[in-house]
Design a protein around this motif. Structure first.
Motif, PDB file in Angstrom:
ATOM      1  N   ARG A  73      47.712  34.780  40.885  1.00 46.16           N
ATOM      2  CA  ARG A  73      47.880  33.832  39.785  1.00 46.16           C
ATOM      3  C   ARG A  73      46.700  32.875  39.841  1.00 46.16           C
ATOM      4  NH1 ARG A  73      52.583  32.113  36.941  1.00 46.16           N
ATOM      5  NH2 ARG A  73      53.957  33.323  38.289  1.00 46.16           N
ATOM      6  N   ASP A  74      45.950  32.767  38.744  1.00 45.71           N
ATOM      7  CA  ASP A  74      44.746  31.928  38.789  1.00 45.71           C
ATOM      8  C   ASP A  74      45.088  30.463  38.529  1.00 45.71           C
ATOM      9  OD1 ASP A  74      44.874  31.410  36.053  1.00 45.71           O
ATOM     10  OD2 ASP A  74      43.367  32.915  35.521  1.00 45.71           O
ATOM     11  N   ARG A  75      44.061  29.625  38.481  1.00 48.10           N
ATOM     12  CA  ARG A  75      44.285  28.181  38.331  1.00 48.10           C
ATOM     13  C   ARG A  75      44.928  27.826  37.014  1.00 48.10           C
ATOM     14  NH1 ARG A  75      38.956  24.978  40.307  1.00 48.10           N
ATOM     15  NH2 ARG A  75      37.966  26.851  41.102  1.00 48.10           N
ATOM     16  N   GLU A  76      44.716  28.702  36.010  1.00 50.01           N
ATOM     17  CA  GLU A  76      45.342  28.458  34.702  1.00 50.01           C
ATOM     18  C   GLU A  76      46.708  29.129  34.605  1.00 50.01           C
ATOM     19  OE1 GLU A  76      41.685  28.440  34.434  1.00 50.01           O
ATOM     20  OE2 GLU A  76      42.348  26.339  34.319  1.00 50.01           O
ATOM     21  N   GLN A  77      47.235  29.566  35.752  1.00 56.07           N
ATOM     22  CA  GLN A  77      48.581  30.170  35.808  1.00 56.07           C
ATOM     23  C   GLN A  77      48.625  31.589  35.246  1.00 56.07           C
ATOM     24  OE1 GLN A  77      51.380  29.002  37.206  1.00 56.07           O
ATOM     25  NE2 GLN A  77      51.019  26.815  37.445  1.00 56.07           N
ATOM     26  N   ARG A  78      47.451  32.135  34.931  1.00 50.58           N
ATOM     27  CA  ARG A  78      47.461  33.502  34.409  1.00 50.58           C
ATOM     28  C   ARG A  78      47.591  34.486  35.557  1.00 50.58           C
ATOM     29  NH1 ARG A  78      42.440  31.974  31.047  1.00 50.58           N
ATOM     30  NH2 ARG A  78      41.672  32.226  33.163  1.00 50.58           N
ATOM     31  N   ILE A  79      48.381  35.547  35.318  1.00 53.45           N
ATOM     32  CA  ILE A  79      48.585  36.566  36.349  1.00 53.45           C
ATOM     33  C   ILE A  79      47.539  37.671  36.170  1.00 53.45           C
ATOM     34  CG2 ILE A  79      50.185  38.369  37.135  1.00 53.45           C
ATOM     35  CD1 ILE A  79      52.479  36.435  36.523  1.00 53.45           C
ATOM     36  N   HIS A  80      46.962  38.104  37.287  1.00 53.34           N
ATOM     37  CA  HIS A  80      45.957  39.168  37.256  1.00 53.34           C
ATOM     38  C   HIS A  80      46.295  40.243  38.283  1.00 53.34           C
ATOM     39  CE1 HIS A  80      42.968  36.652  35.060  1.00 53.34           C
ATOM     40  NE2 HIS A  80      43.500  35.663  35.771  1.00 53.34           N
ATOM     41  N   VAL A  81      45.786  41.443  38.028  1.00 54.13           N
ATOM     42  CA  VAL A  81      45.817  42.508  39.044  1.00 54.13           C
ATOM     43  C   VAL A  81      44.396  43.046  39.162  1.00 54.13           C
ATOM     44  CG1 VAL A  81      46.665  44.809  39.637  1.00 54.13           C
ATOM     45  CG2 VAL A  81      48.232  43.127  38.642  1.00 54.13           C
ATOM     46  N   PHE A  82      43.828  42.922  40.350  1.00 52.88           N
ATOM     47  CA  PHE A  82      42.451  43.351  40.595  1.00 52.88           C
ATOM     48  C   PHE A  82      42.411  44.485  41.615  1.00 52.88           C
ATOM     49  CE2 PHE A  82      41.996  38.662  39.902  1.00 52.88           C
ATOM     50  CZ  PHE A  82      41.349  38.734  38.680  1.00 52.88           C
ATOM     51  N   LEU A  83      41.441  45.356  41.457  1.00 52.91           N
ATOM     52  CA  LEU A  83      41.163  46.351  42.481  1.00 52.91           C
ATOM     53  C   LEU A  83      40.642  45.617  43.712  1.00 52.91           C
ATOM     54  CD1 LEU A  83      41.210  49.472  42.623  1.00 52.91           C
ATOM     55  CD2 LEU A  83      38.776  49.437  42.032  1.00 52.91           C
ATOM     56  N   ASN A  84      41.220  45.934  44.852  1.00 56.01           N
ATOM     57  CA  ASN A  84      40.891  45.185  46.072  1.00 56.01           C
ATOM     58  C   ASN A  84      39.673  45.796  46.761  1.00 56.01           C
ATOM     59  OD1 ASN A  84      40.961  43.523  48.272  1.00 56.01           O
ATOM     60  ND2 ASN A  84      42.919  44.262  49.068  1.00 56.01           N
ATOM     61  N   THR A  85      38.533  45.690  46.089  1.00 52.23           N
ATOM     62  CA  THR A  85      37.314  46.239  46.667  1.00 52.23           C
ATOM     63  C   THR A  85      36.126  45.429  46.173  1.00 52.23           C
ATOM     64  OG1 THR A  85      35.968  48.250  46.947  1.00 52.23           O
ATOM     65  CG2 THR A  85      36.985  47.956  44.816  1.00 52.23           C
ATOM     66  N   CYS A  86      35.235  45.117  47.067  1.00 48.23           N
ATOM     67  CA  CYS A  86      34.064  44.310  46.723  1.00 48.23           C
ATOM     68  C   CYS A  86      33.093  45.128  45.885  1.00 48.23           C
ATOM     69  CB  CYS A  86      33.387  43.835  48.007  1.00 48.23           C
ATOM     70  SG  CYS A  86      31.956  42.787  47.700  1.00 48.23           S
ATOM     71  N   ARG A  87      32.529  44.468  44.883  1.00 50.11           N
ATOM     72  CA  ARG A  87      31.608  45.171  43.992  1.00 50.11           C
ATOM     73  C   ARG A  87      30.258  45.414  44.662  1.00 50.11           C
ATOM     74  NH1 ARG A  87      32.433  44.900  38.554  1.00 50.11           N
ATOM     75  NH2 ARG A  87      30.909  46.594  38.513  1.00 50.11           N
TER      76      ARG A  87
END
Ligand code: FES
Ligand SMILES: [Fe+2]
Lengths: 477, 64
Positions: A73-87
């Protein structure tokens, strides 16, 4: 492989009309690899529950298929799902199970990402990149579609996947028996305690098809029934209200989901449960009556078990739980189990439920242990070159018609393997490359959708009808 | 010069950077790699003064 060749290869393994499924589905490494691309990269998958990330910066590391993902959950309360791998060089950015953080910093070279996924820190950005690296291009990879459904977070890697509501179709009414409050209010659940995680030496589909509604294997749990782990100390559940209800197996072959619920045919008064603990007993009595008052006739549907295609299973009431069967190899599954409770349930109720849930489910739960024994030994006994020649049998209830009930899906009112056939029918459609829109019946080969079929609402219209031209009974098989 | 353990840097701590700047820690994500800090001085670019930036561990040379 040309599409027709692929179609033929898949349908040689999955013969739903005959109720025969090849053992290769459960042991073959090549098929397993194909599943990752053709199925897990396109389906809607359960990632976690909003109650696991209530505050900005909260995160829970989950998985979608084989891939690690970060639910945050980001600072603006938005929920995200990210691939857990460094670019940068692919390092796993977050190696904790859960926590709170302002940034996800990669331990390898130190790239750092905000909770909104943006690349915010690059070591020697000025000195060595001469500020030429376009940070906006190199944020964490985010899922193209995500939905918060009654507190549960689902995501897909396929931007062309149908919206979640459409993907769910008629399965919604069954899933809602898990997700809605016990007193009939919408949503309102939270995760109780931690997520249980364990590894099983079997293919993920053993668990998925079992939870799609294998009502046949009750015999496996007889020792648990004898031990009496249920809320009132007898059997493994308090289920008296079911004795006056109609079993409702619901299969959604065009979607792949399967559920077994119970439909009360009349208004039925509350039957006592949790009788060893008066506070809990009173709570559930109150909830039962409230639910009836709120939902009217709709309250007659009592959930039991189900599997949202492909690998998210639930138990709707006793215990109330979500499980994900993460694929980890043809012969390996990582099971994760979340327990749910109404967020506003009294603490005494939560405590009693927690104890009961743990008696039942998870690696130390007695019922789950029975299931695992079956799947693990079935795997061992199916690996050999000789064993692989012999398909599994899914013929129970094939071609039978079970009558009409006012509920979506292909319905059965007794123990049958319709739900498993429906699961593999959809599995074959994905593996065949026909994964897109359920409105086309999951097919891409130009064949018409089954007569009269519409997504999530396939109802037997008459009894004793012979199978369709394509050999399938419209209600039973 | 001893290696500074970033996890010990509390908000308010003043630190010196390799380019001669002085910054004050605003918050610490405790990842051992970065701190958020505000510029108090910068011989390289005075416009940085008052701005906040993420400061990389290897740019930090001393605690002031
Ligand atoms: S792999 Fe992440 S910074 Fe290099
Ligand atoms: Fe079971």
């Amino acid at each position: 492989m040309a599409r027709t060749a692929r179609h033929d290869a898949i349908h040689a393994l999955v013969d739903v009309k005959q109720g025969l499924i090849s053992r290769e589905l459960f042991v073959n490494e090549e098929l397993y690899q194909q599943e990752q691309e053709r199925l897990f990269a396109h389906c809607w998958l359960f990632v976690g529950h909003e109650s696991q990330i209530p505050k900005p910066g909260d995160y829970f590391v989950s998985a979608m298929g084989e891939e690690s993902v970060i639910l945050t959950r980001d600072r603006e309360q938005r929920i995200h799902v990210f691939l857990n791998t460094c670019r940068h060089r692919g390092m796993k950015v977050c190696r904790y199970d859960e926590g709170n953080t302002p940034v996800f910093t990669c331990p390898y070279h130190g790239w750092s990402y905000g909770t909104d996924g943006r690349l915010v820190g690059v070591p020697y950005y000025r000195e060595c990149y001469q500020e030429q690296l376009d940070k906006a291009e190199w944020g964490l990879v985010e899922v193209p579609q995500l939905v918060n459904y009654k507190g549960t977070i689902w995501a897909t890697w396929d931007e062309a996947a149908p919206p979640f509501a459409e993907y769910l179709g008629g399965m919604k009414v069954h899933l809602d028996t898990l997700l809605d409050c016990r007193d009939g209010r919408e949503g309102g659940s939270e995760v109780l305690g931690g997520v249980q995680k364990w590894v099983m030496p079997c293919n993920w589909k053993f668990a998925a098809e079992n939870f799609a509604g294998d009502a046949y294997h009750n015999i496996s749990h007889r020792s648990v029934d004898l031990a009496g782990i249920g809320p009132s100390g007898a059997g493994r559940r308090d289920t008296v209200e079911r004795s006056t209800a109609q079993r409702l197996g619901a299969s959604f072959p065009d979607l792949g989901h399967g559920a077994v619920s119970f439909l009360q045919l009349d208004d039925v008064p509350y039957t006592p449960s949790y009788q060893n603990t008066p506070i809990v007993e009173e709570y559930f009595r109150h909830c039962y009556e409230e639910r009836k008052r709120r939902l009217g006739k709709d309250a007659r549907l009592l959930g039991l078990v189900g599997n949202v295609f492909p690998n998210t299973a639930y138990l709707a009431r006793q215990p109330r739980s979500i499980a994900v069967w993460h694929p980890r190899g043809a012969l390996k599954t990582e099971a994760w189990r979340w327990f749910l409770v109404d967020a506003d349930a009294p603490p005494e109720v939560k405590d009693v439920l927690r104890h009961y849930y743990l008696r039942y489910s998870g690696p130390a739960g007695m019922t789950e242990q029975d299931d695992m024994e079956n799947w693990n030994y079935a795997t061992l006994a199916s690996k050999g070159v000789i064993a692989r020649r012999y398909p599994y049998n899914y013929q129970m209830g094939l071609g039978q018609d079970y009558g009409t009930y006012d509920s979506p899906g292909v319905l059965t009112d007794r123990i049958a393997e319709q739900n498993q056939r429906g699961f593999y029918e959809r599995w074959a459609a994905y593996m065949d490359g026909a994964r897109t829109d359920p409105r086309n019946g999951g097919r891409n080969d130009g064949r018409a959708t089954r007569k009269g079929a519409r997504p999530g609402a396939h109802r037997p219209e008459s009894r004793g009808k012979p199978p369709d031209a394509d050999g399938r009974s419209r209600s039973g098989g | 010069m001893s290696v500074i353990n970033l996890r010990h840097l509390q908000p308010g701590t003043k630190i010196g950077l390799a380019d001669g700047s002085t910054v004050e820690v605003v918050s610490n994500p405790l990842d051992g790699i970065w701190v958020f800090a505000r510029y108090l001085s910068s011989p390289r670019d005075t416009s940085l003064i008052g701005t906040e930036e993420m400061i990389f561990a290897q740019d930090i040379v001393e605690i002031r």
